[in-house]
Design an enzyme around this catalytic site. Structure first.
Site, PDB file in Angstrom:
ATOM      1  N   ASP A   1    -103.834  26.639 -61.001  1.00  0.00           N
ATOM      2  CA  ASP A   1    -102.995  25.690 -61.740  1.00  0.00           C
ATOM      3  C   ASP A   1    -103.007  25.980 -63.239  1.00  0.00           C
ATOM      4  OD1 ASP A   1    -102.163  24.058 -59.546  1.00  0.00           O
ATOM      5  OD2 ASP A   1    -104.219  23.359 -59.407  1.00  0.00           O
TER       6      ASP A   1
ATOM      7  N   CYS B   1    -109.908  28.428 -64.424  1.00  0.00           N
ATOM      8  CA  CYS B   1    -110.117  26.977 -64.467  1.00  0.00           C
ATOM      9  C   CYS B   1    -111.056  26.696 -63.310  1.00  0.00           C
ATOM     10  CB  CYS B   1    -108.793  26.234 -64.361  1.00  0.00           C
ATOM     11  SG  CYS B   1    -107.713  26.801 -63.032  1.00  0.00           S
TER      12      CYS B   1
ATOM     13  N   GLY C   1    -108.327  28.409 -60.250  1.00  0.00           N
ATOM     14  CA  GLY C   1    -107.557  29.502 -60.841  1.00  0.00           C
ATOM     15  C   GLY C   1    -106.143  29.593 -60.338  1.00  0.00           C
TER      16      GLY C   1
END
Lengths: 543, 659
Positions: B379, B374, B377
């Site tokens: 959540d 994301c 990295g």
């Protein structure tokens, strides 16, 4: 029989698609007077597939090339697709189904022809009527009597022959009170709550009209109810319409009890939806449940928009109000709306389930449905003529009984150990109310059922359901008698969509069925292990 | 203790926020160093841990006193009325101080003492061993190895010391890649699917900018795809949504040029191609800011997949909206559903679930390795990796396996528990219910697959309770390095052994690991399968709950079954022995007593006795039981059994009598 005139074609080759989880069937399709049959070829292992034509709610046909497709939407919310070889055959079969599924005559309907093995005509028909309930009431109090004033259905066409009324009121007074109530539905006893000595009554609206007429016998009847309960008892009249709607009803001859005329009684208005809006709510919910592709937001907004769960909440909270009035306040309760055949019955039957442990047993619940819905004159034939898929303009259709079943399901979810029956019985009642091989839900009242000789010429659903082989599907394995009242939570967070009914055919068979099987297994294991213990002792050689 | 002015207030009223009657409980309120305690007139105690308090609010004075509303992170909301304003003010101020600690050392875990000695404490911490877990997955092996690059936390502070990477990825490649990735979080192994030889890897977004590329990073991704002997293609899943950065992107002038460039790109997979142009714009926007996604021109054998999970701020306000709606008294059904819709909460849950399903399918159907990222990295990536592993591997659906999963994908890979849960008085913008969402996804799976999980809902609720409680050390701090610096293993206790000791409470009676024909779960994410999780968000509002618990009764029954079965086996074997020894074969009372000291009904609690199930045909049995012949037979067997006159026995005996 003239069915043959309506059947345009005898048979055709077809493939049947039954939705997720069930494999398609191929075979010969055949239309008979009451059924659609699909017989798989000789090499197939599966049995004959059979559909009661009465359960078809809507039919849609499409032809392309040299074959056609018929989509059948059933009253139990199932959607079936038939792929048929031959355009002519498709159209003929579609026309036959259309004609046969919409036959209105009661005495040519399937229950009059259905003769299952193992059941005898007339069984279980005398199982549940009000006389039986009266015996129970008479054991608890002597303030009530069984009146046969309606013996020939002349006083009230929608009541059964016998009703339970205050001992102090004679039959003449009842007849005059009946003339003051819509459809002759004078106040009768629905439930006697022994712990508090109070009663639950139901009736239709009084015909006060714009002149605010009164009826001395009707007033006397309700006075006698309070006097019979205990000195100084109070009463509540739960009107299932809004105060404004009740007032408006005066213009058409109806109305509501004037405060001054009924001392000791207090009126409460709890507006509940009925009739067409309820039917529309049902239709919209079923539509929403059929869409597998919709986004989360769309689904939630449709769930909100159809208002079905709002109706569930209204029904449950009005029933709680009535039950609370009896149990906590020691008051007598009279429930009525306008005709007293829909939301009134919803409230009185739910209130009994909340208060009465006996009505939560298998037989008790069947008695409740028989007494408070069938005998009490809920017009099943009119209300359940069509389900959610019909394109026909709704006339008298309303899913009041389904709403009742949904409320019972919610009670069962909140009190999973207190109902002896499970979801299976509720689903079966839903199916049979809309289309059934049994006679129990035929016609709109006892009077009509007598005219059609339903009791002697058809089988009772109850004897069908109470066969041992059906029990596992219908019972709640976890049941234990709960002697207390069960007060449900009616907060929206506590109410849930009845997936087992509304999504029964759209979602694939879920692992939850396997889980339920496991519950049964644990329960039967338990019985077995407890039972097998003496086997050990019995195998011991006798000294 | 210096914050506590008043330790005890009498005549305090406690209001139920959903009760229809306005009756309140009256009792005494106590303030301790760790808890707020209310004891009502029936001696019922309500304990509220200070760390659970999210907000305290003092409302305007009323005639009956001063209202104090306390909202907790475990979704408890209590409404007190304190008779004197002065007391209310003191408690209010104390709670404000006590619920927001500035230092880790002031948290409850550092003073909590469950009376264990040091070796017990150490054993507790060693209960979950991640090296063991990677071994179970099948690494290290010929393609994957343990890297010592981060042994001293030199490459990435928020990663654990022990990381698994492709065997062919050399240290310079790892170091180079880590410089190219946000916070140095380079691609590493999260889960290895032994059977498919495919891997789930995780990282943060690349700091690529518009033209920058990083050869080492490209090599590392190559190495990951090569480590999969079956399928050389791998997926890169960007878990971020489209619209958020799109609006930003719309302001960029050369949007047209880039759209042309993207759309001219030929995609290998028709399915993925659809509609992803838009999603990619997002990541493009990020790229313009020096961050973003991998430029696929530079990476071969890679398919990009974008799934739209919103960021922590959206999730925080979504939950806030949900709680606001649900807190309304006298809520109508329509307001509830429109609130549920506008909060977007279930939509977010579905997005996480869909992402995990995509990951599972990539591995199971295409046999491809997947790299998930994301922004940072820790959540969304943790959500997707852990949920994907849970779908793939039934081990994670056991009680111990679930603990391992949380340790692996959440704790060790640096999900910032302390910031996300607001353990300390820190930036409220860092608080977000990311882990709660993960638990909710798992709950939805337990609803859809009632037999697939060894644990029940209570287990999830208990874990949720403790990520906020700060009672145990597991969830303190934001990464392993910080935890080591805090010396948590020496100063605090681990939660897991306590949960395991209480295991009975958390068992799912319907769990059948073997009947699960497919080990991989394939949840159906059609919208109506997502329901509001009442038992989480209203866990303390008892009036909203089902009044009877099915789980408990089945659990009890199951246990009783096992007990009885064992007893029967015992009895049978003893009878056999007995027969062998004494040919005249009289079973003595003493022998029976030794096997069954008390009757089965007496063994269980009274409340369960009442709940004993009646077999189907009650009436029939009563008749049998009342048969005098039966009774005589039972009494002749021996007193030990007469004490347990369970009815089915009569049924069993009757036919034998007839013989």
């Amino acid at each position: 029989m003239e069915f043959s005139e309506l059947i345009r074609t005898g048979r055709a080759q077809a493939e049947l698609l039954r939705g997720p989880g069930a494999p398609p069937l191929r075979g010969t399709l055949c239309v008979t007077g009451h059924h659609l049959l699909l017989s798989p070829g000789p090499q197939a292992t599966s049995d004959l597939w059979l559909l009661l034509l009465r359960s078809v709610d809507s039919i849609e046909k499409r032809v392309a090339g040299d074959s056609g497709t018929i989509t059948l939407r059933c009253k139990d919310l199932r959607v079936l697709q038939l792929d048929i070889e031959g355009v002519e055959a498709t159209l003929d079969i579609a026309r036959s189904i259309e004609a046969l599924s919409s036959l209105e005559s009661v005495i040519t309907s399937f229950p009059f022809f259905y003769r299952p093995k193992g059941l005898r005509l007339g069984d279980a028909w005398h199982f549940h009527p009000p006389e039986h309930y009266y015996k129970r009431v008479a054991r608890e109090t002597n303030a009530w009597r069984l009146s046969e004033v309606n013996e020939d259905f002349s006083v009230c066409p929608s009541y059964p022959r016998a009703v339970i009324v205050p001992r102090a009121v004679d039959d003449d007074a009842l007849a005059r009170s009946a003339r003051f109530r819509q459809g002759g539905r004078f106040p009768v006893l629905s439930y006697h709550h022994a712990p508090s000595g109070t009663v639950l009554l139901r009736s239709s609206q009084p015909l006060t009209g714009p002149q605010k007429r009164r009826c001395a016998e009707d007033e006397e009847l309700l006075r006698a109810v309070l006097a019979g309960a205990r000195p100084g008892a109070r009463g509540f009249i739960v009107d299932t319409r809004s105060a404004q709607a009740a007032k408006q009803a005066r213009m058409t001859g109806g109305g509501t009890e004037a405060k001054a005329a009924y001392p000791g009684w207090k009126r409460l208005h709890r507006p509940m939806e009925r009739g067409r809006p309820l039917q529309e709510s049902f239709v919209r919910l079923v539509e929403a449940c059929g869409d597998l592709e919709q986004s989360m937001d769309r689904w939630l907004s449709r769930l909100e928009g159809c208002r079905w769960l709002a109706h569930v909440k209204e029904a449950l909270s009005t029933a709680c109000l009535a039950a609370q009035g009896m149990e906590r306040e020691g008051a007598c309760i009279l429930v009525h709306g306008a005709e007293g055949t829909d939301s009134t019955l919803l409230v009185t039957s739910l209130a009994q389930l909340i208060l009465d442990p006996l009505s939560r047993t298998m037989t008790g619940f069947q008695e409740l449905v028989e007494r408070e819905w069938i005998q009490a004159g809920h017009p099943f034939q009119l209300r359940c003529a069509h389900s959610a898929f019909s394109h026909a303009r709704p006339k008298h259709e309303a899913p009041t009984f389904l709403l009742f079943l949904d409320c019972v399901w919610q009670l069962g979810r909140q009190f999973p150990l207190s109902l002896e029956f499970g979801e299976g019985l509720l689903l079966a009642l839903f199916e049979h109310a809309y289309a059934s091989p049994f006679g129990t839900f035929l016609c709109n009242s006892e009077k009509e059922r007598c005219l059609c000789e339903v009791r002697t010429r058809t089988h009772s659903l109850w004897s069908g359901l109470n066969q041992p082989k059906e029990q596992r599907k219908l019972r709640n394995p976890l049941y234990v008698l709960n002697p207390l009242a069960i007060w449900p939570s009616v907060e929206p967070q506590s109410l849930r969509l009845w997936q087992g009914l509304f999504l029964r055919w759209t979602r694939p068979p879920e692992p939850s069925e396997a889980a339920w099987e496991k519950v049964w297994q644990i329960v039967t294991d338990k019985e077995k292990t407890e039972g097998s213990q003496p086997t050990v002792s019995a195998s011991e050689p006798q000294p | 203790m210096e914050h506590i002015r008043t330790t005890k207030v009498e005549q305090v009223k406690l209001l139920d926020r959903f009760s229809t009657s306005n009756k309140a409980l009256t009792g005494t309120l106590y303030l301790t160093a760790t808890h707020l305690l209310f004891i009502d007139s029936h001696q019922k105690e309500t304990w509220i841990l200070h760390h659970h308090i999210a907000s305290v609010e003092k409302l305007a004075l009323t005639t009956s006193g001063c209202p104090l509303v306390i909202q907790c992170k475990n979704f408890r909301i209590v409404h007190f009325i304190v008779p004197r304003e002065r007391d209310c003010h003191d408690i209010y101020n104390s709670l404000l101080q006590l619920s927001k600690q500035a230092k880790y050392e002031d948290l409850y875990a550092f003073s909590y003492n469950p009376k264990q000695n040091d070796s017990e404490r150490l054993r507790g911490w060693q209960l979950i061993d991640l090296a063991e877990e990677y071994k179970r997955m099948g690494v290290p092996n010929s393609n994957w190895q343990l890297s010592d690059a981060n042994r001293e936390y030199k490459i990435c502070e928020t990663y654990p010391r022990e990381l698994y990477v492709p065997r062919i990825a050399s240290k310079p490649i790892i170091v180079g890649s880590s410089k190219f990735r946000s916070k140095g979080r380079f691609p590493v192994l999260s889960y290895y699917h032994r059977e498919k030889e495919a891997a789930v890897c995780r990282c943060s977004q690349p700091l690529s900018g518009f033209s920058a590329r990083c050869l080492e990073d490209e090599h590392l991704l190559q190495a990951i795809s090569k480590a999969n002997p079956v399928n050389r293609y791998m997926y890169v899943m960007d878990t971020r949504p489209k619209h958020r950065m799109q609006s930003w992107w719309a302001t960029q002038k050369d949007i047209g040029r880039i759209i042309v460039r993207i759309s001219s790109k030929i995609w290998n997979d028709e399915k993925i191609r659809e509609s992803h142009e838009q999603k990619r714009l997002n990541a493009m926007a990020n790229r313009a800011a020096g961050k973003g996604y991998e430029n696929e021109d530079n990476y071969s054998n890679i398919r990009f997949q974008f799934v739209g999970i919103e960021n922590i701020h959206v999730m925080r306000s979504s939950l806030q909206k949900l709680l606001e709606v649900n807190g309304t008294k006298g809520l109508s059904v329509n307001d509830f559903y429109s609130g549920l819709e506008s909060s977007g909460w279930l939509r977010h849950i579905k997005a996480v679930m869909d992402a995990a399903i995509f990951l599972t399918k990539a591995i199971m159907i295409e046999n491809a390795s997947v790299l998930v990222h994301c922004s940072d990295g820790w959540d969304r990536t943790s959500q997707v990796c852990s949920l994907g592993s849970l779908l793939l591997d039934s081990f994670y659906r056991t009680i111990r396996g679930f603990m391992v999963l949380i340790e692996k994908d959440w704790i060790s890979f640096g999900h910032k528990f302390s910031e996300r849960c607001g353990h300390l008085d820190s930036d409220p913008k860092e608080v977000s219910p990311v882990f709660t969402q993960f638990l909710e996804c798992v709950w939805h799976l337990t609803e859809q697959f009632p037999q697939a999980f060894e644990f029940n809902e209570a287990f999830l609720l208990q874990i949720h309770e403790h990520i906020y409680s700060c009672q145990f050390g597991n969830f303190l701090g934001n990464c392993q390095k910080e935890r080591e610096e805090l010396k948590l293993k020496e100063k605090t206790y681990s939660l897991w052994p306590f949960l395991l000791d209480d295991q009975k409470k958390y068992l799912n009676p319907l769990y059948s690991p073997k009947s699960q024909a497919v080990a991989v779960l394939e949840p159906n994410t059609v919208s109506f399968n997502f329901k509001f999780w009442r038992n989480m968000y209203h866990q303390f509002d008892r009036t909203l709950h089902p009044r009877q618990s099915v789980f408990n009764i089945i659990m009890n029954m199951n246990e009783q079954n096992k007990q009885l079965e064992n007893d029967i086996k015992d009895l049978e074997s003893k009878i056999k022995q007995h027969k062998n020894k004494q040919t005249d074969g009289v079973l003595t009372k003493e022998l029976l007593h030794s096997v069954r000291p008390e009757s089965p009904t007496l063994k269980t609690s009274l409340c369960f006795k009442e709940q004993t199930l009646l077999p189907v045909n009650d009436a029939l049995r009563t008749i049998e039981g009342s048969n005098p012949a039966d009774n005589r037979d039972v009494s002749s067997v021996g007193k030990g059994l007469v004490q347990a006159p369970s009815r089915p026995r009569h049924r069993q005996l009757a036919p034998r009598q007839a013989q």
